[in-house]
Design an enzyme around this catalytic site. Structure first.
Site, PDB file in Angstrom:
ATOM      1  N   ARG A  89     -20.958  -6.409  19.783  1.00 14.68           N
ATOM      2  CA  ARG A  89     -20.117  -4.927  18.888  1.00 14.68           C
ATOM      3  C   ARG A  89     -18.847  -4.099  20.250  1.00 14.68           C
ATOM      4  O   ARG A  89     -17.782  -4.200  19.754  1.00 14.68           O
ATOM      5  CB  ARG A  89     -20.932  -4.373  18.266  1.00 14.68           C
ATOM      6  CG  ARG A  89     -20.301  -2.789  17.208  1.00 14.68           C
ATOM      7  CD  ARG A  89     -21.349  -2.493  16.347  1.00 14.68           C
ATOM      8  NE  ARG A  89     -22.454  -2.131  16.893  1.00 14.68           N
ATOM      9  CZ  ARG A  89     -22.812  -0.985  17.836  1.00 14.68           C
ATOM     10  NH1 ARG A  89     -22.236  -0.390  18.433  1.00 14.68           N
ATOM     11  NH2 ARG A  89     -24.534  -1.221  17.835  1.00 14.68           N
ATOM     12  N   TYR A 123      -0.149   2.084   1.465  1.00 13.91           N
ATOM     13  CA  TYR A 123      -1.061   1.179   1.384  1.00 13.91           C
ATOM     14  C   TYR A 123      -2.313   1.668   0.455  1.00 13.91           C
ATOM     15  O   TYR A 123      -2.831   2.954   0.516  1.00 13.91           O
ATOM     16  CB  TYR A 123      -1.727   0.060   2.110  1.00 13.91           C
ATOM     17  CG  TYR A 123      -3.103  -0.481   1.998  1.00 13.91           C
ATOM     18  CD1 TYR A 123      -2.109  -1.947   1.527  1.00 13.91           C
ATOM     19  CD2 TYR A 123      -4.116  -0.279   2.023  1.00 13.91           C
ATOM     20  CE1 TYR A 123      -3.503  -2.679   0.819  1.00 13.91           C
ATOM     21  CE2 TYR A 123      -4.562  -1.417   2.003  1.00 13.91           C
ATOM     22  CZ  TYR A 123      -4.498  -2.185   1.253  1.00 13.91           C
ATOM     23  OH  TYR A 123      -5.761  -3.361   1.291  1.00 13.91           O
ATOM     24  N   LYS A 129      -3.001 -10.349   6.988  1.00 14.10           N
ATOM     25  CA  LYS A 129      -2.098 -10.617   6.428  1.00 14.10           C
ATOM     26  C   LYS A 129      -1.341 -12.321   6.536  1.00 14.10           C
ATOM     27  O   LYS A 129      -1.756 -13.399   7.071  1.00 14.10           O
ATOM     28  CB  LYS A 129      -1.214  -9.739   5.773  1.00 14.10           C
ATOM     29  CG  LYS A 129      -1.911  -8.798   5.548  1.00 14.10           C
ATOM     30  CD  LYS A 129      -2.640  -8.547   3.724  1.00 14.10           C
ATOM     31  CE  LYS A 129      -3.577  -8.307   3.290  1.00 14.10           C
ATOM     32  NZ  LYS A 129      -3.106  -6.658   3.669  1.00 14.10           N
ATOM     33  N   ASP A 175       2.183   0.535  10.879  1.00 10.94           N
ATOM     34  CA  ASP A 175       1.577   0.263  10.274  1.00 10.94           C
ATOM     35  C   ASP A 175       2.212  -0.980   9.740  1.00 10.94           C
ATOM     36  O   ASP A 175       3.441  -1.109   8.625  1.00 10.94           O
ATOM     37  CB  ASP A 175       0.695   0.253   8.782  1.00 10.94           C
ATOM     38  CG  ASP A 175       0.126  -1.472   8.106  1.00 10.94           C
ATOM     39  OD1 ASP A 175      -0.155  -2.280   8.686  1.00 10.94           O
ATOM     40  OD2 ASP A 175      -1.076  -0.573   7.067  1.00 10.94           O
TER      41      ASP A 175
HETATM   42  C1  LIG Z   1      -3.887  -5.403   3.246  1.00 12.07           C
HETATM   43  C2  LIG Z   1      -3.021  -4.012   3.839  1.00 12.07           C
HETATM   44  C3  LIG Z   1      -4.280  -3.047   4.788  1.00 12.07           C
HETATM   45  C4  LIG Z   1      -5.248  -3.411   4.842  1.00 12.07           C
HETATM   46  O1  LIG Z   1      -6.212  -4.407   5.554  1.00 12.07           O
HETATM   47  P1  LIG Z   1      -6.926  -5.246   5.532  1.00 12.07           P
HETATM   48  O2  LIG Z   1      -7.230  -6.304   5.760  1.00 12.07           O
HETATM   49  O3  LIG Z   1      -7.598  -5.881   4.366  1.00 12.07           O
HETATM   50  O4  LIG Z   1      -8.157  -4.029   5.672  1.00 12.07           O
HETATM   51  C5  LIG Z   1      -3.542  -2.182   5.854  1.00 12.07           C
HETATM   52  N1  LIG Z   1      -2.844  -1.989   5.553  1.00 12.07           N
HETATM   53  C6  LIG Z   1      -1.647  -2.830   4.684  1.00 12.07           C
HETATM   54  C7  LIG Z   1       0.617  -2.777   4.721  1.00 12.07           C
HETATM   55  C8  LIG Z   1      -2.138  -3.774   4.248  1.00 12.07           C
HETATM   56  O5  LIG Z   1      -0.794  -5.241   3.345  1.00 12.07           O
END
Ligand SMILES: *Cc1c(COP(=O)(O)O)cnc(C)c1O
Length: 452
Positions: free
Chosen positions: A115, A168, A265, A240
């Site tokens: 961790r 998001y 993603k 982000d």
């Molecule tokens: C999918 C997504 C998240 C969250 O990510 P997870 O891996 O599902 O926790 C945050 N920001 C954006 C822009 C996303 O597309």
């Protein structure tokens, strides 16, 4: 058998940023040699070290396609096996050096317990840091774990966040549902309106949080403009960049403090794991790391291996996504049943000038509006054969979803309309299939949807 220590103390100076002056690196050749015990404390008071990294950063100055393959990846010293082994261990043998690191507060730089850190994590963190042009990176068990640990590290009790009104959903839930329980708050502004962003700043504001591209309309956010506002008011900027990837932009280079991603993603790119990353200066990542420990969002070594493998083809995949999306977007734009197309690479995109300035790759995200209703969009999805009907994005397979019944289902039709999400809106994450096959599939599905 005990494997060679992956991070011998006497090699430590090699692991540091070669761009730093030797004096800052504590290079023994350049100054009085010190006892290794005190040298650590001394260098830490003068500068924060990048890393922790397992390898020598001989990748400095290399191109993204090369970094994606080589940075951070470690051949197995014990067997010569090519590629980073999967260190599927929860814990590590403790010796004097590890005990000392715990006692003296640099446990992040040693392997103690997974961790806290694991060689499989360090390998992929080093690759991500190299791709982002960051001093340091941390991987997490999800994008939300990365975002929550980052925000909680940068915010004090009573702090306020100015965030995009087109966030998001998970991030909105964090800001709106969780921050208030910690005495923090957020307000939301149009991410394309710099004056509104500045006007939303309060005396207690500490962080500006924005997404590089909005979902689903793919508006381009003026990140350098936001950084300029933050500088003026002494605030931190967190971006982000999930939709953009480091192939399209490197926000840290514009002065952003921390860049976060859902690695589920494009970064991983195969729709087969959930992971997150935060990247930035060591000083801030050192403050985020204890939140990974406390909230527990550590990434499993096997998932680290998969993410590291996925990242090796990121530049290749992004090129294929962008090429395919450009063909699909241009085709959709001339289709009589399509009213509007949003794609960062199209001259008709409302933020095209900004896209040209900020995006080195227009990504594979395409949003379009059928000249019909949401019922037509539902029918289109029913008839698509190649594109998979699923939320998420950035995988090698084309994914299609409708904002009205997924990401924006919580809003009324009127609220969606005010955001610019009109009936018939379809979101495509164009995969790396041959675009000719995608066009054939879309053509027949549109025809069926309109009952032709
Ligand atoms: C999918 C997504 C998240 C969250 O990510 P997870 O891996 O599902 O926790 C945050 N920001 C954006 C822009 C996303 O597309």
């Amino acid at each position: 058998m005990r494997l060679p220590a992956p991070f011998p103390t006497d090699e430590r100076t090699e692991l540091l940023n070669p761009n730093q002056p030797a004096a800052v690196r504590g290079d023994p050749a350049s100054g009085p040699s010190r006892d290794e015990h005190t040298r650590w404390a001394d260098t830490l008071t003068r500068t924060r070290q990048p890393g922790p990294f397992r390898g020598t950063p001989h990748w400095a100055g290399l191109q993204p396609a090369t970094l994606a393959v080589h940075a951070g990846t470690q051949d197995d010293a014990a067997t010569g096996a090519v590629g980073t082994p999967i260190y599927q261990s929860s814990t590590f043998l403790l010796e004097a050096d590890q005990y000392r690191s715990i006692e003296e507060g640099y446990a992040r730089d040693r392997f103690i317990y997974t961790r806290y850190g694991n060689p499989s994590q360090w390998a992929v963190e080093e690759k991500l840091a190299a791709l982002e042009g960051a001093e340091s990176a941390l991987v997490f068990s999800s994008g939300m774990a990365a975002i929550s640990a980052t925000l909680l590290a940068l915010l004090d009790r009573g702090a306020h966040v100015v965030a995009s009104s087109e966030l998001y959903g998970g991030t909105y839930a964090l800001l709106q549902g969780e921050l208030p329980t910690l005495g923090m708050s957020a307000s939301y502004v149009d991410p394309r309106d710099l004056a509104a962003i500045e006007a939303a700043i309060r005396p207690e504001t500490q962080v500006l949080f924005f997404e590089a591209l909005t979902n689903p309309l793919l508006k381009i956010v003026d990140i350098p403009g936001i950084v300029a506002i933050a500088r003026k008011h002494g605030l931190r900027v967190v971006i982000d960049a999930t939709f953009a990837t480091p192939i399209a932009m490197k926000p840290l280079g514009w002065g952003v403090d921390v860049v976060v991603h859902s690695a589920s993603k494009y970064l991983n790119g195969h729709s087969d794991l959930i992971a997150g990353v935060a990247a930035g200066p060591r000083k801030l990542l050192d403050a985020i790391w204890p939140r990974r420990l406390a909230y527990g969002g550590s990434l499993d070594p096997h998932a680290c291996f998969m993410l590291e493998r996925g990242l090796k083809t990121l530049p290749l995949r992004m090129r294929a996504h962008a090429e395919g999306a450009a063909i699909v977007a241009a085709w959709l734009e001339q289709h009589p049943r399509v009213r509007r197309v949003y794609f960062a690479g199209l001259p008709s995109h409302p933020d095209h000038a900004l896209a040209r300035r900020l995006l080195a790759n227009p990504t594979g995200m395409v949003c379009f509006e059928l000249d019909g209703t949401d019922a037509h969009a539902v029918a289109l999805l029913e008839h698509l054969q190649l594109a998979k009907k699923a939320t998420s994005l950035g995988g090698v397979e084309t994914l299609v979803s409708l904002p009205f019944n997924t990401s924006h289902a919580a809003f009324t039709a009127h609220q969606r309309e005010r955001m610019g999400i009109r009936p018939g809106c379809v979101r495509l994450s164009v995969g790396i299939e041959d675009p000719r096959d995608l066009l054939t599939d879309l053509a027949q599905a549109i025809e069926c949807a309109f009952g032709a």
